[in-house]
Design a protein around this motif. Structure first.
Motif, mmCIF file in Angstrom:
data_model
loop_
_atom_site.group_PDB
_atom_site.id
_atom_site.type_symbol
_atom_site.label_atom_id
_atom_site.label_comp_id
_atom_site.label_asym_id
_atom_site.label_seq_id
_atom_site.Cartn_x
_atom_site.Cartn_y
_atom_site.Cartn_z
ATOM 1 N N MET A 221 0.445 -0.796 -0.052
ATOM 2 C CA MET A 221 0.187 0.023 -0.344
ATOM 3 C C MET A 221 1.041 1.535 -0.204
ATOM 4 O O MET A 221 0.732 2.274 -0.332
ATOM 5 N N VAL B 226 1.294 3.967 -2.372
ATOM 6 C CA VAL B 226 0.755 5.429 -2.793
ATOM 7 C C VAL B 226 1.996 6.688 -3.097
ATOM 8 O O VAL B 226 2.062 7.808 -3.113
ATOM 9 N N PHE C 158 -2.837 -2.641 -6.171
ATOM 10 C CA PHE C 158 -3.167 -0.907 -5.015
ATOM 11 C C PHE C 158 -3.322 -0.018 -6.062
ATOM 12 O O PHE C 158 -3.390 0.938 -6.296
ATOM 13 N N LEU D 111 -6.545 1.430 -6.058
ATOM 14 C CA LEU D 111 -7.246 2.627 -5.123
ATOM 15 C C LEU D 111 -7.379 4.117 -5.402
ATOM 16 O O LEU D 111 -8.268 4.346 -4.905
ATOM 17 N N SER E 225 -6.519 2.998 2.548
ATOM 18 C CA SER E 225 -5.833 2.287 2.721
ATOM 19 C C SER E 225 -5.525 1.136 4.317
ATOM 20 O O SER E 225 -5.831 0.598 4.650
#
Length: 205
Positions: free
Chosen positions: A50, A54, A125, A129, A148
């Motif tokens: 994650m 990000v 992810f 996301l 997350s």
């Protein structure tokens, strides 16, 4: 909160995979407390992926075939190692044999490695996301971190439920030697199948 995000996350988390298989196996062999430790470890194993999503680091796996291939082979090798360990540890699913002591730290490390060595997770992810962040969101980074955190919490809860159910069924299952023998083979075959699936996967999300 976006209901679509919650439903999609629930489907992704609850789908049988490496983490679910490991948590259920731990619940059956070592009981409720160990299954919760395994659930925590599997959840922590998603954290680096994650963070990579990000920070945008997951894009490396799209542009660097070598990085993806290296992590893929390491992950497949570890899954095959888990399969071998499951077949070898006959006492883990035998109620008449003492289960070897294993510290919570070792169990967490083993669970973290399962998810950490999965190269598909950072790509997942990275693609998953951002779908739930509006282009005009004033704080996209905060939104990404919030999603997350929710995904991790959902992972922990679902995996813990899997493990608790497995531990609840432990006495009923382990009292049947033939069932325990087939369970060992089933879990070992599951790890082998996941390892082979990972081994022949591609770097495309």
């Amino acid at each position: 909160m976006n209901i679509q995000f919650l439903l999609t996350s629930l489907l992704v988390v609850a789908a049988p995979g490496t983490g679910v298989l490991h948590t259920v196996s731990t619940g059956l062999s070592r009981g409720a407390r160990a299954s919760l430790v395994a659930a925590v470890g599997c959840t922590l194993g998603t954290l680096p992926h994650m963070a990579a999503a990000v920070l945008g680091l997951a894009a490396v796996f799209r542009t660097s075939p070598f990085a993806f291939e290296l992590l893929k082979y390491l992950g497949a090798a570890y899954l095959l190692y888990m399969a071998w360990g499951t077949l070898r540890d006959r006492g883990a699913l035998d109620p008449n044999q003492p289960v070897p002591e294993r510290s919570p730290l070792r169990m967490i490390v083993a669970a973290v490695l399962l998810n950490l060595l999965n190269p598909k997770l950072p790509i997942f992810f990275l693609a998953f996301l951002p779908q739930f962040i509006a282009r005009d969101d004033p704080s996209p980074m905060l939104r990404l971190l919030t999603l997350s955190a929710i995904f991790m919490l959902m992972t922990l809860v679902v995996f813990a439920l899997y493990g608790m159910f497995a531990s609840f069924m432990r006495a009923r299952v382990l009292s049947r030697p033939r069932v325990t023998a087939w369970l060992r083979r089933f879990f070992a075959a599951g790890f082998v199948a996941l390892g082979l699936k990972l081994l022949f996967s591609t770097s495309r999300a």
